[in-house]
Design a protein around this motif. Structure first.
Motif, PDB file in Angstrom:
ATOM      1  N   LEU A  41       8.175   0.610 -17.995  1.00  0.00           N
ATOM      2  CA  LEU A  41       8.109  -0.447 -19.002  1.00  0.00           C
ATOM      3  C   LEU A  41       7.913   0.140 -20.399  1.00  0.00           C
ATOM      4  CD1 LEU A  41       7.868  -3.488 -19.743  1.00  0.00           C
ATOM      5  CD2 LEU A  41       5.402  -3.263 -19.306  1.00  0.00           C
ATOM      6  N   ALA A  42       7.166   1.231 -20.493  1.00  0.00           N
ATOM      7  CA  ALA A  42       6.885   1.840 -21.794  1.00  0.00           C
ATOM      8  C   ALA A  42       8.156   2.258 -22.518  1.00  0.00           C
ATOM      9  CB  ALA A  42       5.957   3.044 -21.616  1.00  0.00           C
ATOM     10  N   GLY A  43       9.217   2.539 -21.778  1.00  0.00           N
ATOM     11  CA  GLY A  43      10.478   2.909 -22.396  1.00  0.00           C
ATOM     12  C   GLY A  43      11.285   1.720 -22.886  1.00  0.00           C
ATOM     13  N   ARG A  44      10.752   0.516 -22.674  1.00  0.00           N
ATOM     14  CA  ARG A  44      11.491  -0.694 -23.047  1.00  0.00           C
ATOM     15  C   ARG A  44      10.721  -1.568 -24.030  1.00  0.00           C
ATOM     16  NH1 ARG A  44      15.421  -1.897 -18.602  1.00  0.00           N
ATOM     17  NH2 ARG A  44      15.355  -0.099 -17.214  1.00  0.00           N
ATOM     18  N   VAL A  45       9.582  -1.105 -24.497  1.00  0.00           N
ATOM     19  CA  VAL A  45       8.759  -1.877 -25.432  1.00  0.00           C
ATOM     20  C   VAL A  45       8.501  -1.025 -26.668  1.00  0.00           C
ATOM     21  CG1 VAL A  45       7.675  -3.230 -23.606  1.00  0.00           C
ATOM     22  CG2 VAL A  45       6.628  -1.068 -24.319  1.00  0.00           C
ATOM     23  N   PRO A  46       8.053  -1.633 -27.760  1.00  0.00           N
ATOM     24  CA  PRO A  46       7.744  -0.848 -28.960  1.00  0.00           C
ATOM     25  C   PRO A  46       6.745   0.265 -28.676  1.00  0.00           C
ATOM     26  CG  PRO A  46       7.779  -3.184 -29.484  1.00  0.00           C
ATOM     27  CD  PRO A  46       7.903  -3.075 -27.986  1.00  0.00           C
ATOM     28  N   ALA A  47       6.921   1.383 -29.361  1.00  0.00           N
ATOM     29  CA  ALA A  47       6.086   2.562 -29.116  1.00  0.00           C
ATOM     30  C   ALA A  47       4.606   2.266 -29.326  1.00  0.00           C
ATOM     31  CB  ALA A  47       6.538   3.708 -30.020  1.00  0.00           C
ATOM     32  N   ASP A  61       4.705  -7.112  -9.425  1.00  0.00           N
ATOM     33  CA  ASP A  61       5.838  -8.042  -9.470  1.00  0.00           C
ATOM     34  C   ASP A  61       6.069  -8.541 -10.894  1.00  0.00           C
ATOM     35  OD1 ASP A  61       6.254  -7.776  -6.759  1.00  0.00           O
ATOM     36  OD2 ASP A  61       5.180  -9.609  -6.217  1.00  0.00           O
ATOM     37  N   ASP A  62       4.970  -8.845 -11.609  1.00  0.00           N
ATOM     38  CA  ASP A  62       5.102  -9.322 -12.993  1.00  0.00           C
ATOM     39  C   ASP A  62       5.720  -8.249 -13.889  1.00  0.00           C
ATOM     40  OD1 ASP A  62       4.020 -11.891 -12.606  1.00  0.00           O
ATOM     41  OD2 ASP A  62       1.990 -11.129 -12.742  1.00  0.00           O
ATOM     42  N   VAL A  63       5.272  -7.008 -13.710  1.00  0.00           N
ATOM     43  CA  VAL A  63       5.823  -5.921 -14.509  1.00  0.00           C
ATOM     44  C   VAL A  63       7.296  -5.712 -14.171  1.00  0.00           C
ATOM     45  CG1 VAL A  63       5.698  -3.446 -15.012  1.00  0.00           C
ATOM     46  CG2 VAL A  63       3.591  -4.788 -14.789  1.00  0.00           C
ATOM     47  N   GLY A  64       7.641  -5.786 -12.880  1.00  0.00           N
ATOM     48  CA  GLY A  64       9.029  -5.636 -12.475  1.00  0.00           C
ATOM     49  C   GLY A  64       9.928  -6.703 -13.086  1.00  0.00           C
ATOM     50  N   GLU A  65       9.451  -7.944 -13.124  1.00  0.00           N
ATOM     51  CA  GLU A  65      10.230  -9.019 -13.738  1.00  0.00           C
ATOM     52  C   GLU A  65      10.417  -8.771 -15.235  1.00  0.00           C
ATOM     53  OE1 GLU A  65       8.357 -12.711 -12.883  1.00  0.00           O
ATOM     54  OE2 GLU A  65       8.645 -12.554 -10.706  1.00  0.00           O
ATOM     55  N   LEU A  66       9.380  -8.258 -15.882  1.00  0.00           N
ATOM     56  CA  LEU A  66       9.477  -7.972 -17.314  1.00  0.00           C
ATOM     57  C   LEU A  66      10.477  -6.841 -17.579  1.00  0.00           C
ATOM     58  CD1 LEU A  66       8.512  -8.545 -20.171  1.00  0.00           C
ATOM     59  CD2 LEU A  66       6.544  -7.048 -19.751  1.00  0.00           C
ATOM     60  N   ARG A  91      14.030  -7.931 -17.574  1.00  0.00           N
ATOM     61  CA  ARG A  91      14.476  -8.729 -18.718  1.00  0.00           C
ATOM     62  C   ARG A  91      14.680  -7.899 -19.977  1.00  0.00           C
ATOM     63  NH1 ARG A  91      10.118 -12.256 -17.244  1.00  0.00           N
ATOM     64  NH2 ARG A  91       9.086 -11.777 -19.208  1.00  0.00           N
ATOM     65  N   LEU A  92      14.187  -6.663 -19.978  1.00  0.00           N
ATOM     66  CA  LEU A  92      14.216  -5.846 -21.179  1.00  0.00           C
ATOM     67  C   LEU A  92      15.223  -4.714 -21.060  1.00  0.00           C
ATOM     68  CD1 LEU A  92      10.376  -5.526 -21.839  1.00  0.00           C
ATOM     69  CD2 LEU A  92      11.972  -7.060 -22.986  1.00  0.00           C
ATOM     70  N   SER A  93      15.837  -4.390 -22.168  1.00  0.00           N
ATOM     71  CA  SER A  93      16.718  -3.224 -22.230  1.00  0.00           C
ATOM     72  C   SER A  93      15.910  -2.042 -22.740  1.00  0.00           C
ATOM     73  CB  SER A  93      17.893  -3.485 -23.182  1.00  0.00           C
ATOM     74  OG  SER A  93      18.658  -4.583 -22.735  1.00  0.00           O
ATOM     75  N   PRO A  94      16.278  -0.820 -22.327  1.00  0.00           N
ATOM     76  CA  PRO A  94      15.572   0.353 -22.852  1.00  0.00           C
ATOM     77  C   PRO A  94      15.649   0.412 -24.374  1.00  0.00           C
ATOM     78  CG  PRO A  94      16.972   0.946 -20.999  1.00  0.00           C
ATOM     79  CD  PRO A  94      17.312  -0.480 -21.355  1.00  0.00           C
ATOM     80  N   VAL A  95      14.549   0.838 -24.984  1.00  0.00           N
ATOM     81  CA  VAL A  95      14.517   0.984 -26.442  1.00  0.00           C
ATOM     82  C   VAL A  95      15.380   2.164 -26.845  1.00  0.00           C
ATOM     83  CG1 VAL A  95      13.064   1.467 -28.444  1.00  0.00           C
ATOM     84  CG2 VAL A  95      12.240  -0.044 -26.642  1.00  0.00           C
TER      85      VAL A  95
END
Length: 219
Positions: free
Chosen positions: A143-149, A200-205, A208-212
């Motif tokens: 997830l860290a690779g898909r959210v702001p640093a 499961d919640d993290v997987g769903e998130l 929905r997100l593309s890699p940054v």
């Protein structure tokens, strides 16, 4: 030295409670709150003058028409400590509330205060180690690779040092925004089940997100 849990245990006969339908506090996570209602200004003032202990609770469905009174509270809440505060000139407060333990409502305590108090049973997590911990950590790293640093930099060190139920709670506090879902996770006392649910919640998130996209040159 008295631990945070021991400090809160001394208040279980009359725990100060702030019912706030829009927010759910988790153990091991901090939540900023702006306190403006007179009854809850009094709660914070009394807490700061004493042990700094208070709890955050959700209200039962249908509370909207009774908010100014004492509508029924949901039985699971989170007890915590005020770890920072700012008193404003007009008597309002900004506070940072650090969650310490789940607490089950046993009964509301009548009294002369404007704010609400309750007798509760503290429900700290037991020790737990299992493969779900590493699976959740790996999901958070993805997830860290898909959210702001800045978001990732704050979350990753906490995830690295948290274990068991605390790991599930700090991740849920960071990535689950909906109060209803947060309350469901707060009510889950089985650590393994909670870890799987947050995974499961993290997987769903992630889905929905593309890699940054990287910024600057690649080499």
């Amino acid at each position: 030295m008295t631990t945070a849990l021991e400090r809160i245990a001394l208040t279980t006969h009359a725990l100060k409670v702030f019912p706030l339908p829009s927010a759910v506090l988790f153990p091991h996570a901090a939540l900023p709150l702006h306190i403006f209602e007179p009854r809850y200004r009094a709660l914070v003032r009394d807490a700061l003058a004493g042990d700094k202990v208070m709890a955050l609770a959700q209200l039962q469905p249908g509370w909207e028409g009774q908010y100014g009174e004492r509508p029924p509270m949901q039985p699971m809440m989170c007890a915590g400590l005020i770890i920072w505060h700012e008193e404003l000139q007009d008597g309002r407060y900004n506070i940072l509330l650090q969650g310490v333990s789940r607490a089950r409502l046993l009964e509301e305590v009548p009294g002369e205060h404007l704010y609400r108090q309750a007798r509760v049973q503290l429900l700290p997590d037991g020790d737990y180690q299992g493969p779900e911990e590493e699976r959740l950590r790996q999901a958070v790293f993805e997830l860290a690779g898909r959210v702001p640093a800045s978001f990732a930099e704050n979350l990753l060190p906490v995830v690295a040092r948290s274990q068991g139920g605390a790991l599930a709670d700090v991740v849920a506090a960071a990535v689950v925004p909906e109060p209803e879902r947060r309350q469901e996770l707060l009510c889950e006392l089985d650590v393994r089940t909670r870890l799987v649910a947050v995974l499961d919640d993290v997987g769903e998130l992630i889905a929905r997100l593309s890699p940054v996209k990287p910024v600057g040159p690649l080499n």
